[in-house]
Design an enzyme around this catalytic site. Structure first.
Site, PDB file in Angstrom:
ATOM      1  N   ARG A 104      25.328  51.956  44.392  1.00 16.11           N
ATOM      2  CA  ARG A 104      24.714  50.477  44.858  1.00 16.11           C
ATOM      3  C   ARG A 104      24.806  49.956  43.299  1.00 16.11           C
ATOM      4  NH1 ARG A 104      21.587  53.729  48.419  1.00 16.11           N
ATOM      5  NH2 ARG A 104      22.395  53.187  50.691  1.00 16.11           N
ATOM      6  N   LYS A 138      31.621  37.101  38.285  1.00 11.64           N
ATOM      7  CA  LYS A 138      32.629  36.740  39.670  1.00 11.64           C
ATOM      8  C   LYS A 138      33.364  38.107  39.422  1.00 11.64           C
ATOM      9  CE  LYS A 138      32.798  32.045  41.171  1.00 11.64           C
ATOM     10  NZ  LYS A 138      33.920  31.270  41.394  1.00 11.64           N
ATOM     11  N   GLU A 166      43.498  27.756  31.658  1.00  8.41           N
ATOM     12  CA  GLU A 166      42.019  27.810  31.837  1.00  8.41           C
ATOM     13  C   GLU A 166      41.416  27.181  30.679  1.00  8.41           C
ATOM     14  OE1 GLU A 166      40.862  28.676  34.518  1.00  8.41           O
ATOM     15  OE2 GLU A 166      42.129  30.457  35.462  1.00  8.41           O
ATOM     16  N   LYS A 189      31.702  27.600  29.827  1.00  6.95           N
ATOM     17  CA  LYS A 189      31.530  28.418  30.911  1.00  6.95           C
ATOM     18  C   LYS A 189      30.038  28.975  31.136  1.00  6.95           C
ATOM     19  CE  LYS A 189      33.377  31.401  34.386  1.00  6.95           C
ATOM     20  NZ  LYS A 189      34.451  32.415  34.822  1.00  6.95           N
ATOM     21  N   ARG A 211      28.945  24.942  39.764  1.00  5.74           N
ATOM     22  CA  ARG A 211      29.867  26.113  39.337  1.00  5.74           C
ATOM     23  C   ARG A 211      31.141  25.919  40.059  1.00  5.74           C
ATOM     24  NH1 ARG A 211      29.351  32.645  38.272  1.00  5.74           N
ATOM     25  NH2 ARG A 211      31.584  32.953  37.776  1.00  5.74           N
ATOM     26  N   ASN A 230      36.681  25.723  39.433  1.00  5.65           N
ATOM     27  CA  ASN A 230      37.685  25.871  40.213  1.00  5.65           C
ATOM     28  C   ASN A 230      38.729  24.786  40.289  1.00  5.65           C
ATOM     29  OD1 ASN A 230      36.969  28.661  40.994  1.00  5.65           O
ATOM     30  ND2 ASN A 230      35.619  27.703  42.566  1.00  5.65           N
ATOM     31  N   HIS A 268      42.288  25.053  41.415  1.00  7.59           N
ATOM     32  CA  HIS A 268      42.413  26.539  42.162  1.00  7.59           C
ATOM     33  C   HIS A 268      42.843  26.395  43.684  1.00  7.59           C
ATOM     34  CE1 HIS A 268      40.787  27.833  38.466  1.00  7.59           C
ATOM     35  NE2 HIS A 268      40.753  29.108  38.758  1.00  7.59           N
ATOM     36  N   HIS A 293      45.643  28.682  44.270  1.00 13.86           N
ATOM     37  CA  HIS A 293      45.503  30.040  45.047  1.00 13.86           C
ATOM     38  C   HIS A 293      46.621  29.926  46.047  1.00 13.86           C
ATOM     39  CE1 HIS A 293      41.002  31.097  43.670  1.00 13.86           C
ATOM     40  NE2 HIS A 293      42.178  31.701  42.945  1.00 13.86           N
ATOM     41  N   HIS A 340      48.650  33.960  37.610  1.00 15.05           N
ATOM     42  CA  HIS A 340      47.310  32.949  38.251  1.00 15.05           C
ATOM     43  C   HIS A 340      47.187  31.639  37.276  1.00 15.05           C
ATOM     44  CE1 HIS A 340      43.135  32.158  39.625  1.00 15.05           C
ATOM     45  NE2 HIS A 340      42.811  31.785  38.455  1.00 15.05           N
TER      46      HIS A 340
HETATM   47  P1  NAD Z   1      46.486  40.348  34.337  1.00 16.50           P
HETATM   48  O1  NAD Z   1      45.222  41.059  34.204  1.00 16.50           O
HETATM   49  O2  NAD Z   1      47.553  40.843  35.233  1.00 16.50           O
HETATM   50  O3  NAD Z   1      47.330  40.562  33.151  1.00 16.50           O
HETATM   51  C1  NAD Z   1      48.360  40.065  32.711  1.00 16.50           C
HETATM   52  C2  NAD Z   1      49.371  41.055  32.168  1.00 16.50           C
HETATM   53  O4  NAD Z   1      49.191  41.385  30.750  1.00 16.50           O
HETATM   54  C3  NAD Z   1      49.446  42.329  32.704  1.00 16.50           C
HETATM   55  O5  NAD Z   1      50.636  42.983  32.824  1.00 16.50           O
HETATM   56  C4  NAD Z   1      48.557  43.152  31.576  1.00 16.50           C
HETATM   57  O6  NAD Z   1      48.923  44.728  31.592  1.00 16.50           O
HETATM   58  C5  NAD Z   1      49.127  42.682  30.285  1.00 16.50           C
HETATM   59  N1  NAD Z   1      48.171  42.798  29.359  1.00 16.50           N
HETATM   60  C6  NAD Z   1      46.757  42.755  29.097  1.00 16.50           C
HETATM   61  N2  NAD Z   1      46.368  42.778  27.874  1.00 16.50           N
HETATM   62  C7  NAD Z   1      47.427  42.861  26.989  1.00 16.50           C
HETATM   63  C8  NAD Z   1      47.728  42.639  25.763  1.00 16.50           C
HETATM   64  N3  NAD Z   1      46.714  42.572  24.896  1.00 16.50           N
HETATM   65  N4  NAD Z   1      48.881  42.883  25.390  1.00 16.50           N
HETATM   66  C9  NAD Z   1      50.001  42.852  26.230  1.00 16.50           C
HETATM   67  N5  NAD Z   1      49.977  42.924  27.657  1.00 16.50           N
HETATM   68  C10 NAD Z   1      48.731  42.801  28.167  1.00 16.50           C
HETATM   69  O7  NAD Z   1      46.325  38.863  34.400  1.00 16.50           O
HETATM   70  P2  NAD Z   1      45.000  37.787  33.743  1.00 16.50           P
HETATM   71  O8  NAD Z   1      46.019  36.611  33.681  1.00 16.50           O
HETATM   72  O9  NAD Z   1      44.467  38.585  32.530  1.00 16.50           O
HETATM   73  O10 NAD Z   1      44.166  37.738  34.990  1.00 16.50           O
HETATM   74  C11 NAD Z   1      44.463  37.229  36.339  1.00 16.50           C
HETATM   75  C12 NAD Z   1      43.484  37.503  37.237  1.00 16.50           C
HETATM   76  O11 NAD Z   1      42.250  37.318  36.751  1.00 16.50           O
HETATM   77  C13 NAD Z   1      43.724  37.040  38.627  1.00 16.50           C
HETATM   78  O12 NAD Z   1      43.296  38.235  39.497  1.00 16.50           O
HETATM   79  C14 NAD Z   1      42.443  36.151  38.969  1.00 16.50           C
HETATM   80  O13 NAD Z   1      42.179  35.988  40.198  1.00 16.50           O
HETATM   81  C15 NAD Z   1      41.578  36.746  37.809  1.00 16.50           C
HETATM   82  N6  NAD Z   1      40.426  35.579  37.586  1.00 16.50           N
HETATM   83  C16 NAD Z   1      39.265  35.872  37.581  1.00 16.50           C
HETATM   84  C17 NAD Z   1      38.297  35.075  37.337  1.00 16.50           C
HETATM   85  C18 NAD Z   1      36.792  35.461  37.479  1.00 16.50           C
HETATM   86  O14 NAD Z   1      36.038  34.453  37.253  1.00 16.50           O
HETATM   87  N7  NAD Z   1      36.555  36.574  37.744  1.00 16.50           N
HETATM   88  C19 NAD Z   1      38.282  33.861  36.617  1.00 16.50           C
HETATM   89  C20 NAD Z   1      39.988  33.815  36.402  1.00 16.50           C
HETATM   90  C21 NAD Z   1      40.759  34.583  36.981  1.00 16.50           C
HETATM   91  N1  GLY Z   2      36.714  31.118  37.478  1.00 14.01           N
HETATM   92  C1  GLY Z   2      35.776  30.359  38.119  1.00 14.01           C
HETATM   93  C2  GLY Z   2      34.529  30.782  38.149  1.00 14.01           C
HETATM   94  O1  GLY Z   2      34.257  31.803  37.356  1.00 14.01           O
HETATM   95  O2  GLY Z   2      33.631  30.269  38.771  1.00 14.01           O
END
Ligand code: NAD
Ligand code: GLY
Length: 361
Positions: A119, A141, A183, A225, A239, A243, A246, A250, A263
């Site tokens: 939890r 998020k 971003e 942010k 908030r 997006n 997005h 998406h 992404h």
């Molecule tokens: P990812 O986590 O897939 O990382 C991209 C690639 O880079 C992966 O292969 C990873 O292993 C590699 N990598 C990571 N760090 C590295 C480094 N320092 N050196 C070499 N390789 C490295 O992708 P991302 O772009 O980081 O994240 C995308 C995800 O984030 C999506 O799923 C998206 O929906 C999510 N997201 C979430 C939020 C939120 O608010 N929670 C906001 C934006 C995006």
């Molecule tokens: N990436 C959009 C949010 O965090 O709200």
């Protein structure tokens, strides 16, 4: 070191931004932690796992390393369950702390696991991609994907801290830097016209990872942010502007299959589409649409979207958390530096898709 504070009803915490933070992770583990689960993937573990573990070992706590398969295609229930398997097998209790070492995929899954394991246990974000450093690690998020929609299953759950080591960007492939920059420029477009201009002026320094430029871009992105999340943690209104791009993005990601476009690439292209839509229905200047297209291209992201077919575009965009009562809500700009959420007529959407989709002859 730069520090940005995030203050939300769900928790307040610092974002520390500096080279070498990875070697000081022990300083961020709460004193009453009983054990630490380091959640990462094989790519990041090979580069930074040993350093992170060496720093965490100074706490004297038991450390369990959990390596999930790498990639957006693994951001699902099955992979999430691997975290719970390891936590239970190793008998981690509710004072354990999870550490997310990786990009947004690892951060989103670790945060979600932390929010529901027993939890709720505490977790630390250690983002290693530019995208994760400027966006996904901040604001709480967490989510996994569903085959029918991106990030559809998740929670709002704040970390205890975000530790950004700017050195780790040196190993990131250029395509991932471009995705992260999408971003970064998003914040300028929705909130800060001066920052947008700064991004236009410094795009080559950013792509080349010039240290001062990157440090400023990360800090400004986190500040912007944090301001938004501080006013509307659970996205009841404001908030949603985070997006921007997005709704289109998406649809590209789930329409092509997760992992085909990054992404950030999908968000970059989605911002061009949102700019076109803003010009169509919201008075956004055509000259500014061109600025958006040029900056998205300059950071190295695609500016033309894939041809999914109009009906499929619409049905994919309906599966969006901003959709209510069967209507799609888009983030639109009246001008650079301002944004709001609106519904749009189908005809306008059709025109924009015609202009922004790459059709094959
Ligand atoms: P990812 O986590 O897939 O990382 C991209 C690639 O880079 C992966 O292969 C990873 O292993 C590699 N990598 C990571 N760090 C590295 C480094 N320092 N050196 C070499 N390789 C490295 O992708 P991302 O772009 O980081 O994240 C995308 C995800 O984030 C999506 O799923 C998206 O929906 C999510 N997201 C979430 C939020 C939120 O608010 N929670 C906001 C934006 C995006
Ligand atoms: N990436 C959009 C949010 O965090 O709200």
């Amino acid at each position: 070191m730069n520090t940005v504070e995030v203050e939300t009803p769900g928790g307040s915490y610092p974002i520390h931004i500096a080279p070498g933070r990875l070697d000081r992770l022990d300083e961020c583990i709460p004193a009453d932690a009983t054990a630490i689960a380091l959640v990462t993937n094989p790519t990041v573990a090979a580069l930074y796992g040993a350093r992170a573990e060496a720093a965490l070992a100074r706490t004297g706590r038991k450390i369990v390393r959990i390596e999930l398969p790498d990639g957006e295609t693994h951001k699902d229930w099955q992979t999430l369950n691997l975290i719970f398997d390891a936590l239970l097998e190793q008998r981690l209790d509710r004072r354990a702390v999870l550490v997310a070492l990786g990009g947004g995929v690892i951060g989103d899954m670790t945060g979600f696991a932390a929010s529901v394991y027993m939890r709720g246990v505490r977790f630390l974000q250690v983002p290693t991609t530019l995208l994760a450093q400027v966006d996904s690690s901040v604001g709480g998020k967490t989510a996994i994907n569903h085959p029918l929609g991106k990030n559809m299953i998740g929670s709002f759950y704040q970390p205890v801290a975000v530790e950004i080591d700017t050195d780790v960007l040196a190993t990131l492939p250029a395509r991932e830097i471009s995705a992260g920059l999408a971003e970064v420029i998003k914040y300028g477009l929705i909130l800060d016209a001066a920052f947008w201009q700064w991004c236009e002026d410094n795009v080559q320094a950013l792509r080349a990872l010039q240290p001062e430029a990157v440090a400023y871009a990360i800090r400004r992105s986190c500040e912007l942010k944090a301001q938004v999340v501080g006013k509307d943690e659970r996205e009841s209104g404001l908030r949603a502007i985070l997006n921007l791009g997005h709704t289109f993005g998406h649809a590209i990601e789930s329409g092509l299959g997760y992992g085909q476009w990054l992404h950030g690439e999908a968000v970059g292209c989605g911002m061009v589409q949102a700019a076109e839509l803003s010009a169509e229905v919201h008075g956004f200047a055509l000259a500014d649409v061109q600025r958006v297209r040029e900056l998205v291209a300059a950071i190295g992201c695609p500016v033309m979207a894939p041809d999914l077919g109009f009906e499929r575009w619409v049905s994919l965009m309906m599966v969006d958390k901003k959709s209510t009562a069967g209507e799609i809500h888009f983030v639109l700009m009246p001008r650079i530096g301002q944004a709001e959420t609106r519904t749009v007529p189908h005809a306008a959407l059709g025109k924009v898709l015609e202009r922004t989709v790459q059709t094959t002859p």
